[in-house]
Design an enzyme around this catalytic site. Sequence first.
Site, PDB file in Angstrom:
ATOM      1  N   PHE A   1       0.866  -1.177   0.000  1.00  0.00           N
ATOM      2  CA  PHE A   1       0.000   0.000   0.000  1.00  0.00           C
ATOM      3  C   PHE A   1       0.899   1.222   0.000  1.00  0.00           C
ATOM      4  O   PHE A   1       1.580   1.502   0.988  1.00  0.00           O
ATOM      5  CB  PHE A   1      -0.851  -0.067   1.271  1.00  0.00           C
ATOM      6  CG  PHE A   1      -1.980   0.915   1.371  1.00  0.00           C
ATOM      7  CD1 PHE A   1      -3.148   0.729   0.641  1.00  0.00           C
ATOM      8  CD2 PHE A   1      -1.900   1.982   2.247  1.00  0.00           C
ATOM      9  CE1 PHE A   1      -4.213   1.615   0.779  1.00  0.00           C
ATOM     10  CE2 PHE A   1      -2.962   2.864   2.392  1.00  0.00           C
ATOM     11  CZ  PHE A   1      -4.121   2.680   1.658  1.00  0.00           C
TER      12      PHE A   1
ATOM     13  N   THR B   1       2.295   6.729   1.947  1.00  0.00           N
ATOM     14  CA  THR B   1       3.177   7.647   2.659  1.00  0.00           C
ATOM     15  C   THR B   1       4.334   8.166   1.800  1.00  0.00           C
ATOM     16  O   THR B   1       4.922   7.429   1.021  1.00  0.00           O
ATOM     17  CB  THR B   1       3.747   6.948   3.902  1.00  0.00           C
ATOM     18  OG1 THR B   1       2.650   6.525   4.699  1.00  0.00           O
ATOM     19  CG2 THR B   1       4.633   7.870   4.713  1.00  0.00           C
TER      20      THR B   1
ATOM     21  N   ALA C   1       4.477  13.586   3.354  1.00  0.00           N
ATOM     22  CA  ALA C   1       3.045  13.283   3.409  1.00  0.00           C
ATOM     23  C   ALA C   1       2.823  11.990   4.191  1.00  0.00           C
ATOM     24  O   ALA C   1       2.782  10.905   3.633  1.00  0.00           O
ATOM     25  CB  ALA C   1       2.474  13.158   1.998  1.00  0.00           C
TER      26      ALA C   1
ATOM     27  N   PHE D   1       8.558   4.191   3.733  1.00  0.00           N
ATOM     28  CA  PHE D   1       7.972   3.364   4.812  1.00  0.00           C
ATOM     29  C   PHE D   1       6.946   2.369   4.271  1.00  0.00           C
ATOM     30  O   PHE D   1       5.875   2.204   4.853  1.00  0.00           O
ATOM     31  CB  PHE D   1       7.322   4.234   5.896  1.00  0.00           C
ATOM     32  CG  PHE D   1       8.226   5.285   6.473  1.00  0.00           C
ATOM     33  CD1 PHE D   1       9.596   5.105   6.498  1.00  0.00           C
ATOM     34  CD2 PHE D   1       7.704   6.455   7.007  1.00  0.00           C
ATOM     35  CE1 PHE D   1      10.439   6.082   7.042  1.00  0.00           C
ATOM     36  CE2 PHE D   1       8.527   7.436   7.543  1.00  0.00           C
ATOM     37  CZ  PHE D   1       9.895   7.250   7.559  1.00  0.00           C
ATOM     38  N   ILE D   2       7.235   1.748   3.143  1.00  0.00           N
ATOM     39  CA  ILE D   2       6.260   0.845   2.547  1.00  0.00           C
ATOM     40  C   ILE D   2       6.536  -0.600   2.988  1.00  0.00           C
ATOM     41  O   ILE D   2       7.532  -1.206   2.583  1.00  0.00           O
ATOM     42  CB  ILE D   2       6.262   0.937   1.005  1.00  0.00           C
ATOM     43  CG1 ILE D   2       6.099   2.399   0.556  1.00  0.00           C
ATOM     44  CG2 ILE D   2       5.153   0.057   0.415  1.00  0.00           C
ATOM     45  CD1 ILE D   2       4.855   3.109   1.057  1.00  0.00           C
TER      46      ILE D   2
ATOM     47  N   GLU E   1      -0.741   3.187  10.479  1.00  0.00           N
ATOM     48  CA  GLU E   1      -2.165   3.294  10.132  1.00  0.00           C
ATOM     49  C   GLU E   1      -2.749   4.599  10.691  1.00  0.00           C
ATOM     50  O   GLU E   1      -3.922   4.683  11.043  1.00  0.00           O
ATOM     51  CB  GLU E   1      -2.963   2.091  10.674  1.00  0.00           C
ATOM     52  CG  GLU E   1      -2.252   0.767  10.498  1.00  0.00           C
ATOM     53  CD  GLU E   1      -2.759  -0.058   9.341  1.00  0.00           C
ATOM     54  OE1 GLU E   1      -3.766   0.337   8.730  1.00  0.00           O
ATOM     55  OE2 GLU E   1      -2.143  -1.080   9.029  1.00  0.00           O
ATOM     56  N   GLY E   2      -1.917   5.617  10.742  1.00  0.00           N
ATOM     57  CA  GLY E   2      -2.321   6.908  11.308  1.00  0.00           C
ATOM     58  C   GLY E   2      -1.838   7.001  12.739  1.00  0.00           C
ATOM     59  O   GLY E   2      -2.217   6.169  13.562  1.00  0.00           O
TER      60      GLY E   2
END
Lengths: 403, 257
Positions: free
Chosen positions: A126, A129, A133, A159-160, A381-382
């Site tokens: 996903f 990031t 951002a 950061f994937i 995840e925030g």
Amino acid sequence: MPIEFSLPPEAKLAKKVAKRFVENELYPIEEEMDKYFKENPRDLIEKAAKMGLMGVSIPKEYGGAGLGEIGYCAVMEEIGGFSSSFATIVGAHLGLGTTALYLFGNEEQRKKYLPKLTKGEWIAAFGLTEDQAGSDASNITTTAKREGDEWVLNGRKIFITNGDIADIVIIFAMTDKALGAGGISAFIVETDTPGFSVGSHFRKMGIRGSATVELILEDVRVPKENLLGELNRGFIYGLVTLDGGRTTVSCGAVGAARRILNYLIEYANIAKRKGIPMSHYQTIQWAVAEIGAEVRAGKFFAYHTAKLIDEYFEKIAKRKPVPRPFRELVTRDSALSKMYCSELASRAIEKVMRLVGAYGYLEGYTLERAFRDSIISEIYEGTNEIQRYVAGRELIRRGRWFE
Amino acid sequence: MKIAVAVKYTPNPYQVKIHVRTGTLLIEDVEFGVNPKDFYALEAALRLKEKTNAEVVAVTVGGEEADEALREALGMGVDRGVHLFDKALGFIESAVSAEILSEYVKKVEKFDLILTGMESSDLKGGVFSTRLAALLDYPFAVGARDIEVEDGSIIVVQDFFPKISKVKIPLPAVVSVSDRFGEPRYPNMWAISEAYKDDKVKKVPLEDLGLDRGIIEKYLKLRRYALYSDEEGVRRRLSGPKDEVAKSIVEVIKDYL
């Protein structure tokens, strides 16, 4: 508001089997996984895939096990409770990449990618990031420009999780800068597309069994069919997917807290101080009671949210209307439960570390690793700060607590 | 070909506690599941299914809760389950379960091959398969580490560690499967999501087999549980002719009670 918390029997059985998988497969390599910095444990992923863990929530028609978000959360309580590293790998693949594709992909996209992803033959990641951002996800600078029948993507993602082994990545890119967050679109990018490459690997304090990498996109050309869902809807897609991702983080955190609580109880029953079992001291009894209460509360909260997400995702996947109050409830509870559960786990682990003394501080021991591993749940995840901001701001705007 | 696998629903023995004064089992909060050694029998049956397209049926004898053992077997890939059921069937020893299962085989459904684990994790008798074969008057092989089907009979590689021996026996037969057969597979999520469908498990009450609860205490009456001790002095080794050893054991137990 659901007040019945018993899991459906399938989810219970799935949880039990996941627990056995964890004990047999993850326990022996826990320490070894902690030493990895660069590579995801592929054979472990293969074993999990064979059991159907990599597609547990996705409906059967797309090759998944069809156990829904509740079954997925039940499994993640066990996996996350034991190994945040492996939970992160599964979460990024299934909870984020695959779920985004399932929720927002059109029928062709679902049929093309989901069967491979749910069987774990392909791994998803996903890509949201960026350097500037993270919490401010609307600030992404990766761009996608339309050229004929293709989209051309340029930019860098950081950061994937799973980025090193992924076969597809959901890449979020700016398609209309003027619209800000409303100008972001999501793309399905196959990682063997020319121009796509993996940059640096990040070294981390915890979850070292899961690789975290930088992705570089230089003139990556994807066919126009690979636009996920509709144009300029990417930001919403990202947020909705993360609502679900957070719930499994909550469940994993509760699992981790429960594991540490059991560790404390076991330790206190064996260890003696001044000839008296530690369990006879009030300090220990109070700690056990306090952590126990939090684990209980956290579990209820996490599964309550899982139930909401289950309904929410079913509505979205079937393209049914989602009433606004329901959507807000889901987002708020997902934010609050992730904030609460991740912090209760860290709190519990820190408390237990202090109570068992030096054993809590020794490298390679359960507690020290659990301590390092648990922090990430407060960040990914925030961040919990963002969750507070989202939920707090909304509550104040409403003028009162919502019940 | 139709294969039955006998599975037992057992508590995790490491979690069971015994109340020292009353001699009762404390099993609240104990995790139950398929007896670990039965997984090897299930694995053996499923491998035969892959080779011969056999139908695999998991059978259990037990109370309401034993249903879960069948669901777990279904999760591994067996075709259906049979639950020989009565509420009173909690902790039962192998003589009882063997008799109940043999009645089912005689009266309701025949199988070509009945597979069992080597022993249960709770009572550790290790004689269920022998009893079952005797009651059914079937040929019997113990400790299979490999099974091959050859028109109407099977070739069993028996594991008498460190020796192995090969034996050919005609079907129908009873075979206990060794834990060196091969790593049992995990139940998979796809099958688990189907495992609780109603038609997957057939529940057969004892009355349907012409049996009643009297069978539970027919062979063995349970007086109390006690912890076995590892301490020197408490442990004794008996030697001599078998008859005398048996008599001494009876004396020891009588003393204990």
